[in-house]
Design a protein around this motif. Structure first.
Motif, PDB file in Angstrom:
ATOM      1  N   GLU A   1       0.830  -1.196   0.000  1.00  0.00           N
ATOM      2  CA  GLU A   1       0.000   0.000   0.000  1.00  0.00           C
ATOM      3  C   GLU A   1       0.875   1.261   0.000  1.00  0.00           C
ATOM      4  O   GLU A   1       0.616   2.214  -0.731  1.00  0.00           O
ATOM      5  CB  GLU A   1      -0.932   0.000   1.205  1.00  0.00           C
ATOM      6  N   VAL A   2       1.934   1.240   0.796  1.00  0.00           N
ATOM      7  CA  VAL A   2       2.873   2.364   0.808  1.00  0.00           C
ATOM      8  C   VAL A   2       3.526   2.513  -0.566  1.00  0.00           C
ATOM      9  O   VAL A   2       3.680   3.625  -1.080  1.00  0.00           O
ATOM     10  CB  VAL A   2       3.939   2.180   1.915  1.00  0.00           C
ATOM     11  N   LYS A   3       3.882   1.381  -1.168  1.00  0.00           N
ATOM     12  CA  LYS A   3       4.506   1.423  -2.497  1.00  0.00           C
ATOM     13  C   LYS A   3       3.576   2.077  -3.514  1.00  0.00           C
ATOM     14  O   LYS A   3       3.984   3.006  -4.229  1.00  0.00           O
ATOM     15  CB  LYS A   3       4.855  -0.001  -2.959  1.00  0.00           C
ATOM     16  N   TYR A   4       2.346   1.625  -3.578  1.00  0.00           N
ATOM     17  CA  TYR A   4       1.410   2.169  -4.575  1.00  0.00           C
ATOM     18  C   TYR A   4       1.046   3.621  -4.287  1.00  0.00           C
ATOM     19  O   TYR A   4       0.875   4.414  -5.206  1.00  0.00           O
ATOM     20  CB  TYR A   4       0.153   1.303  -4.682  1.00  0.00           C
ATOM     21  N   THR A   5       0.942   3.973  -3.013  1.00  0.00           N
ATOM     22  CA  THR A   5       0.669   5.361  -2.664  1.00  0.00           C
ATOM     23  C   THR A   5       1.831   6.251  -3.096  1.00  0.00           C
ATOM     24  O   THR A   5       1.623   7.344  -3.629  1.00  0.00           O
ATOM     25  CB  THR A   5       0.427   5.491  -1.148  1.00  0.00           C
ATOM     26  N   THR A   6       3.037   5.782  -2.897  1.00  0.00           N
ATOM     27  CA  THR A   6       4.224   6.532  -3.325  1.00  0.00           C
ATOM     28  C   THR A   6       4.264   6.670  -4.838  1.00  0.00           C
ATOM     29  O   THR A   6       4.584   7.736  -5.367  1.00  0.00           O
ATOM     30  CB  THR A   6       5.503   5.835  -2.822  1.00  0.00           C
ATOM     31  N   LEU A   7       3.925   5.603  -5.545  1.00  0.00           N
ATOM     32  CA  LEU A   7       3.976   5.636  -7.009  1.00  0.00           C
ATOM     33  C   LEU A   7       2.886   6.512  -7.622  1.00  0.00           C
ATOM     34  O   LEU A   7       2.985   6.896  -8.783  1.00  0.00           O
ATOM     35  CB  LEU A   7       3.883   4.214  -7.576  1.00  0.00           C
ATOM     36  N   GLU A   8       1.851   6.832  -6.857  1.00  0.00           N
ATOM     37  CA  GLU A   8       0.805   7.726  -7.360  1.00  0.00           C
ATOM     38  C   GLU A   8       1.308   9.148  -7.550  1.00  0.00           C
ATOM     39  O   GLU A   8       0.720   9.915  -8.300  1.00  0.00           O
ATOM     40  CB  GLU A   8      -0.397   7.733  -6.408  1.00  0.00           C
ATOM     41  N   ASN A   9       2.412   9.479  -6.899  1.00  0.00           N
ATOM     42  CA  ASN A   9       3.009  10.805  -7.030  1.00  0.00           C
ATOM     43  C   ASN A   9       3.609  10.939  -8.431  1.00  0.00           C
ATOM     44  O   ASN A   9       4.609  10.309  -8.755  1.00  0.00           O
ATOM     45  CB  ASN A   9       4.088  10.997  -5.958  1.00  0.00           C
ATOM     46  N   ARG A  10       2.999  11.753  -9.261  1.00  0.00           N
ATOM     47  CA  ARG A  10       3.427  11.913 -10.664  1.00  0.00           C
ATOM     48  C   ARG A  10       4.790  12.586 -10.784  1.00  0.00           C
ATOM     49  O   ARG A  10       5.464  12.434 -11.777  1.00  0.00           O
ATOM     50  CB  ARG A  10       2.394  12.734 -11.438  1.00  0.00           C
ATOM     51  N   SER A  11       5.206  13.332  -9.768  1.00  0.00           N
ATOM     52  CA  SER A  11       6.480  14.037  -9.847  1.00  0.00           C
ATOM     53  C   SER A  11       7.641  13.205  -9.295  1.00  0.00           C
ATOM     54  O   SER A  11       8.732  13.721  -9.104  1.00  0.00           O
ATOM     55  CB  SER A  11       6.389  15.361  -9.090  1.00  0.00           C
TER      56      SER A  11
END
Length: 108
Positions: A57-67
């Motif tokens: 969940e932390v991984k996917y939340t981090t990857l949602e950051n487009r920048s």
């Protein structure tokens, strides 16, 4: 009248088309899916499944950051690899490494 119907038809078409494209998995759904796939492959205990769920969940939340830069993505991949290796025992890790596609998916 025909123009109004035509405009309405186009509006409906684009609305339906736009909502169909938004059917991506949320970070929670993707994390749960990954944790279940890993659990089925290597036979995790309930508490391990929960730990991996939170990790993914932390991984996917981090990857949602487009920048997010390429360096940060590479760093995230290394962290994921290290945490997976630290949590699984030797037998489980060898099973996961044999399934290269899943292992790469879980890291990236």
């Amino acid at each position: 009248m025909k123009k109004i119907l035509l405009v309405f038809a186009f509006f409906c078409f684009f609305t339906i088309n736009a909502s169909a494209q938004e059917k991506r998995l949320t970070s929670q759904e993707a994390a749960k899916k990954d944790a279940i796939e890993l659990a089925e492959l290597v036979g995790l205990k309930d508490n391990q499944i929960e730990d991996f769920y939170r990790l993914f969940e932390v991984k996917y939340t981090t990857l949602e950051n487009r920048s997010l830069s390429a360096e940060k993505k590479a760093e995230l991949e290394q962290v994921m690899d290290a945490k997976i290796r630290a949590t699984l025992n030797e037998k489980q890790m060898s099973i996961l490494e044999a399934n290269k596609a899943l292992f790469e998916k879980l890291k990236k």
